[in-house]
Design a protein around this motif. Structure first.
Motif, PDB file in Angstrom:
ATOM      1  N   LEU A 171      66.212  49.327  44.660  1.00 40.52           N
ATOM      2  CA  LEU A 171      66.420  49.427  43.186  1.00 40.52           C
ATOM      3  C   LEU A 171      64.861  49.681  42.867  1.00 40.52           C
ATOM      4  CD1 LEU A 171      69.217  47.643  42.002  1.00 40.52           C
ATOM      5  CD2 LEU A 171      69.172  50.062  42.157  1.00 40.52           C
ATOM      6  N   VAL A 172      64.630  50.603  41.900  1.00 43.40           N
ATOM      7  CA  VAL A 172      63.268  50.885  41.634  1.00 43.40           C
ATOM      8  C   VAL A 172      63.219  50.491  39.948  1.00 43.40           C
ATOM      9  CG1 VAL A 172      61.507  52.632  41.151  1.00 43.40           C
ATOM     10  CG2 VAL A 172      62.919  52.815  42.898  1.00 43.40           C
ATOM     11  N   CYS A 173      62.270  49.502  39.812  1.00 46.46           N
ATOM     12  CA  CYS A 173      61.859  48.933  38.228  1.00 46.46           C
ATOM     13  C   CYS A 173      60.733  49.579  37.826  1.00 46.46           C
ATOM     14  CB  CYS A 173      61.886  47.541  38.467  1.00 46.46           C
ATOM     15  SG  CYS A 173      61.735  46.846  36.909  1.00 46.46           S
ATOM     16  N   SER A 174      61.088  50.434  36.715  1.00 43.01           N
ATOM     17  CA  SER A 174      59.522  50.817  35.917  1.00 43.01           C
ATOM     18  C   SER A 174      59.564  50.181  34.482  1.00 43.01           C
ATOM     19  CB  SER A 174      59.834  52.188  35.932  1.00 43.01           C
ATOM     20  OG  SER A 174      58.564  52.708  35.309  1.00 43.01           O
ATOM     21  N   SER A 175      58.661  49.182  34.492  1.00 43.60           N
ATOM     22  CA  SER A 175      58.354  48.530  33.135  1.00 43.60           C
ATOM     23  C   SER A 175      57.640  49.450  32.176  1.00 43.60           C
ATOM     24  CB  SER A 175      57.582  47.346  33.410  1.00 43.60           C
ATOM     25  OG  SER A 175      56.255  47.632  33.967  1.00 43.60           O
ATOM     26  N   THR A 176      57.091  50.778  32.747  1.00 38.73           N
ATOM     27  CA  THR A 176      56.614  51.560  31.721  1.00 38.73           C
ATOM     28  C   THR A 176      57.429  52.297  30.830  1.00 38.73           C
ATOM     29  OG1 THR A 176      55.185  52.382  33.636  1.00 38.73           O
ATOM     30  CG2 THR A 176      55.316  53.927  32.009  1.00 38.73           C
ATOM     31  N   TYR A 177      58.821  52.336  31.344  1.00 39.90           N
ATOM     32  CA  TYR A 177      59.603  53.109  30.330  1.00 39.90           C
ATOM     33  C   TYR A 177      60.470  51.698  29.694  1.00 39.90           C
ATOM     34  CZ  TYR A 177      58.167  56.947  32.995  1.00 39.90           C
ATOM     35  OH  TYR A 177      57.633  57.977  33.577  1.00 39.90           O
ATOM     36  N   LEU A 178      61.009  50.834  30.513  1.00 37.78           N
ATOM     37  CA  LEU A 178      61.807  49.688  30.052  1.00 37.78           C
ATOM     38  C   LEU A 178      61.229  48.921  28.693  1.00 37.78           C
ATOM     39  CD1 LEU A 178      64.202  47.750  30.449  1.00 37.78           C
ATOM     40  CD2 LEU A 178      62.666  46.523  31.686  1.00 37.78           C
ATOM     41  N   GLY A 179      59.933  48.676  28.835  1.00 37.37           N
ATOM     42  CA  GLY A 179      59.212  48.122  27.511  1.00 37.37           C
ATOM     43  C   GLY A 179      58.708  49.082  26.660  1.00 37.37           C
ATOM     44  N   ARG A 180      58.923  50.521  26.764  1.00 37.24           N
ATOM     45  CA  ARG A 180      58.117  51.374  26.077  1.00 37.24           C
ATOM     46  C   ARG A 180      57.846  51.175  24.589  1.00 37.24           C
ATOM     47  NH1 ARG A 180      59.194  56.208  23.670  1.00 37.24           N
ATOM     48  NH2 ARG A 180      61.295  55.831  23.939  1.00 37.24           N
ATOM     49  N   ARG A 181      56.843  51.257  24.089  1.00 39.60           N
ATOM     50  CA  ARG A 181      56.310  51.351  22.508  1.00 39.60           C
ATOM     51  C   ARG A 181      57.163  52.656  22.036  1.00 39.60           C
ATOM     52  NH1 ARG A 181      53.286  47.279  20.930  1.00 39.60           N
ATOM     53  NH2 ARG A 181      52.200  45.791  22.699  1.00 39.60           N
ATOM     54  N   VAL A 182      57.329  52.831  20.659  1.00 40.18           N
ATOM     55  CA  VAL A 182      57.693  53.913  20.010  1.00 40.18           C
ATOM     56  C   VAL A 182      56.716  55.351  20.532  1.00 40.18           C
ATOM     57  CG1 VAL A 182      58.119  55.027  17.808  1.00 40.18           C
ATOM     58  CG2 VAL A 182      58.631  52.778  18.155  1.00 40.18           C
ATOM     59  N   ASP A 183      55.424  54.771  20.606  1.00 42.75           N
ATOM     60  CA  ASP A 183      54.466  56.027  20.929  1.00 42.75           C
ATOM     61  C   ASP A 183      53.872  56.013  22.206  1.00 42.75           C
ATOM     62  OD1 ASP A 183      53.191  53.434  20.892  1.00 42.75           O
ATOM     63  OD2 ASP A 183      51.358  54.206  19.849  1.00 42.75           O
ATOM     64  N   TYR A 203      53.360  52.499  40.731  1.00 44.05           N
ATOM     65  CA  TYR A 203      53.447  52.253  39.192  1.00 44.05           C
ATOM     66  C   TYR A 203      54.742  51.562  38.929  1.00 44.05           C
ATOM     67  CZ  TYR A 203      49.188  54.682  38.109  1.00 44.05           C
ATOM     68  OH  TYR A 203      47.905  55.028  38.117  1.00 44.05           O
ATOM     69  N   CYS A 204      55.801  51.512  39.982  1.00 45.50           N
ATOM     70  CA  CYS A 204      56.986  50.944  40.256  1.00 45.50           C
ATOM     71  C   CYS A 204      57.123  49.732  40.955  1.00 45.50           C
ATOM     72  CB  CYS A 204      58.064  51.704  40.542  1.00 45.50           C
ATOM     73  SG  CYS A 204      57.979  53.369  39.319  1.00 45.50           S
ATOM     74  N   LYS A 205      57.979  48.730  40.620  1.00 44.88           N
ATOM     75  CA  LYS A 205      58.362  47.701  41.508  1.00 44.88           C
ATOM     76  C   LYS A 205      59.760  48.178  42.289  1.00 44.88           C
ATOM     77  CE  LYS A 205      57.421  43.599  42.626  1.00 44.88           C
ATOM     78  NZ  LYS A 205      55.861  43.088  43.164  1.00 44.88           N
ATOM     79  N   VAL A 206      59.667  47.868  43.539  1.00 45.70           N
ATOM     80  CA  VAL A 206      61.012  48.159  44.212  1.00 45.70           C
ATOM     81  C   VAL A 206      61.433  47.092  44.839  1.00 45.70           C
ATOM     82  CG1 VAL A 206      61.585  49.611  46.508  1.00 45.70           C
ATOM     83  CG2 VAL A 206      59.787  50.780  44.867  1.00 45.70           C
ATOM     84  N   VAL A 207      62.596  46.826  44.332  1.00 50.22           N
ATOM     85  CA  VAL A 207      63.174  45.419  44.918  1.00 50.22           C
ATOM     86  C   VAL A 207      64.674  45.472  45.690  1.00 50.22           C
ATOM     87  CG1 VAL A 207      62.124  44.193  42.889  1.00 50.22           C
ATOM     88  CG2 VAL A 207      64.449  45.364  42.824  1.00 50.22           C
ATOM     89  N   PRO A 208      64.913  44.752  46.749  1.00 47.02           N
ATOM     90  CA  PRO A 208      66.007  44.942  47.680  1.00 47.02           C
ATOM     91  C   PRO A 208      67.129  44.537  46.806  1.00 47.02           C
ATOM     92  CG  PRO A 208      64.707  42.899  48.060  1.00 47.02           C
ATOM     93  CD  PRO A 208      63.659  43.765  47.261  1.00 47.02           C
ATOM     94  N   TYR A 209      68.260  45.269  46.717  1.00 50.99           N
ATOM     95  CA  TYR A 209      69.513  44.898  46.180  1.00 50.99           C
ATOM     96  C   TYR A 209      70.605  44.410  47.028  1.00 50.99           C
ATOM     97  CZ  TYR A 209      73.743  45.906  43.358  1.00 50.99           C
ATOM     98  OH  TYR A 209      74.847  46.018  42.706  1.00 50.99           O
TER      99      TYR A 209
END
Length: 418
Positions: A78-90, A381-387
């Motif tokens: 699974l690909v985890c992208s904190s760029t969008y998960l914790g995205r600020r309004v701007d 820019y992503c964290k790839v984690v085994p599922y």
């Protein structure tokens, strides 16, 4: 539960059970099924609904897992992208062409999950435990999804808002009450705040509510926001600023969080946490040339790090020249990707878009074939984690119609609940 196919009469005498009585006695059938290996259990759940209910009961599952300790099956990455998960309004917005929760499938189960379209409804990846997925869109909606039942559950909206945080999923398996879970949200504040308090909010499936608490730390604590933690036997490990790991025992009544310094304190390209086969925390880091894996264990009641192995990537590819040539990796950067579940002798490594398993005993490298190479996410820019999910035929997390086995433990719990 008795281990003999004999039954006491009302006069205290014992009499042998007939074959018909054995097959119709739940506790006797439970004893027989406990003797069978996992690959056989898979087939027997198709015999009848009654046998399926016995195998899927909390008591049987808990006892069987303790006896056989079935392995874990890799569903995919699974690909985890904190760029969008914790995205600020701007903040940056996810392009429409980029899926919110990419799955790099390595199995037929992964292919089915991908084709079902369910991943498009769950939001972004947050954490997983025994196959159960925790996903969501911070801070309003969080979901749990069980691949075995194909059911999802939306959690109530948290009561407390954290601008930046870490989250972890804890699953628990009780022999008399079955599966339950907790979701923990921990606030991440700036290191300059020098705070010795950690604000956490915990959701429990037993109460169906969020509860707020403040944990005390013996030193200033600042969690690294949106980083993936690790849960081992109810203890949550989170990355913290300053080259440390925060440790929180979710089962302890003491509202306390402790810190331990990592064996290496520099900023490496990759840092991952995992669990050893004997239930200890393991930590790995890698840069462009080497990788090290450490184990945290108690020595004379004092926690300390001990190195498990160190690997030079150049020497590794030299010993695996066929794979190095086939995938053209000699001149490209190799890095540690993740640990296998409850294993210490193998690790996942990555070179560009290729994923490999490195075996520390044989020193061999084997490529991991997966679907999804056309995904548009940027690896750096992503964290790839085994599922993973445990090789078990059923996970009745969201089901309440499981038949209880007629055992002293189950009878006692039923009497207490009444």
């Amino acid at each position: 539960m008795s281990c003999s196919a004999r039954l006491k009469t009302s006069l205290g005498m014992t009499s042998a059970l007939s074959g018909h009585e054995v097959l119709n006695s739940n506790d006797t059938m439970c004893e027989i099924l406990l003797l069978l290996p996992p690959e056989t259990i898979y087939k027997l759940i198709l015999v009848s609904k009654r046998w399926l209910q016995i195998v899927a009961s909390p008591y049987f599952r808990h006892t069987y897992l303790a006896k056989w300790n079935p392995s874990f099956e890799l569903i995919g990455f699974l690909v985890c992208s904190s760029t969008y998960l914790g995205r600020r309004v701007d903040g940056a917005r996810r392009p429409r062409a980029e899926p919110s929760l990419p799955l790099l499938s390595t199995s037929s189960i992964g292919d089915e999950i991908e084709s079902s379209g369910i991943l498009k409804k769950l939001g972004y990846y947050i954490d997983s435990s025994d196959g159960l997925l925790l996903c969501g869109r911070h801070p309003k909606a969080y979901y749990l999804w069980d691949p075995s039942t194909q059911k999802q559950q939306q959690l109530p909206r948290p009561r407390v808002h954290f601008e930046e945080l870490c989250m972890s999923l804890i699953t628990e398996d009780c022999p008399d009450k079955g599966f339950s879970y907790k979701v923990i949200r921990a606030e991440s504040v700036g290191f300059t705040a020098q705070s010795t308090k950690l604000k956490v909010e915990t959701f429990s499936s037993k109460t169906s509510t969020w509860s707020y608490s403040e944990l005390t730390c013996p030193e200033p604590i600042s969690l690294s926001p949106w980083t993936l933690g690790r849960v081992i036997k109810g203890v949550v490990y989170w990355h913290a600023r300053g080259g440390k790991v925060a440790m929180y025992d979710s089962n302890s009544e003491e509202k306390r969080v402790d810190m331990i310094k990592l064996p290496k304190t520099y900023d490496y390209d990759e840092q991952v946490l995992g669990e050893t086969i004997d239930g200890c925390l393991q930590y790995g880091w890698s840069n462009k040339s080497v990788m090290e894996v450490w184990k945290l264990e108690k020595v004379n009641d004092v926690l300390q790090w001990n190195i498990l192995f160190k690997l030079n990537f150049k020497a590794m590819w030299k010993m695996n020249s066929v794979e190095a040539t086939r995938y053209s990796v000699r001149t490209k950067e190799t890095q540690l990707l993740a640990f296998l579940n409850q294993k210490s002798d193998s690790v996942f490594i990555r070179c560009e878009t290729h994923i490999f398993i490195y075996d520390t005993e044989t020193k061999r490298v084997e490529v991991v074939q997966y679907q999804g190479r056309k995904s548009t996410f940027v690896w750096d820019y992503c964290k790839v984690v085994p599922y993973f999910r445990r090789t078990w035929p059923c996970s009745p997390l969201f089901e309440n119609n499981v038949m209880m086995i007629d055992t002293p433990q189950c009878n006692a719990s039923s009497a207490g609940s009444n």
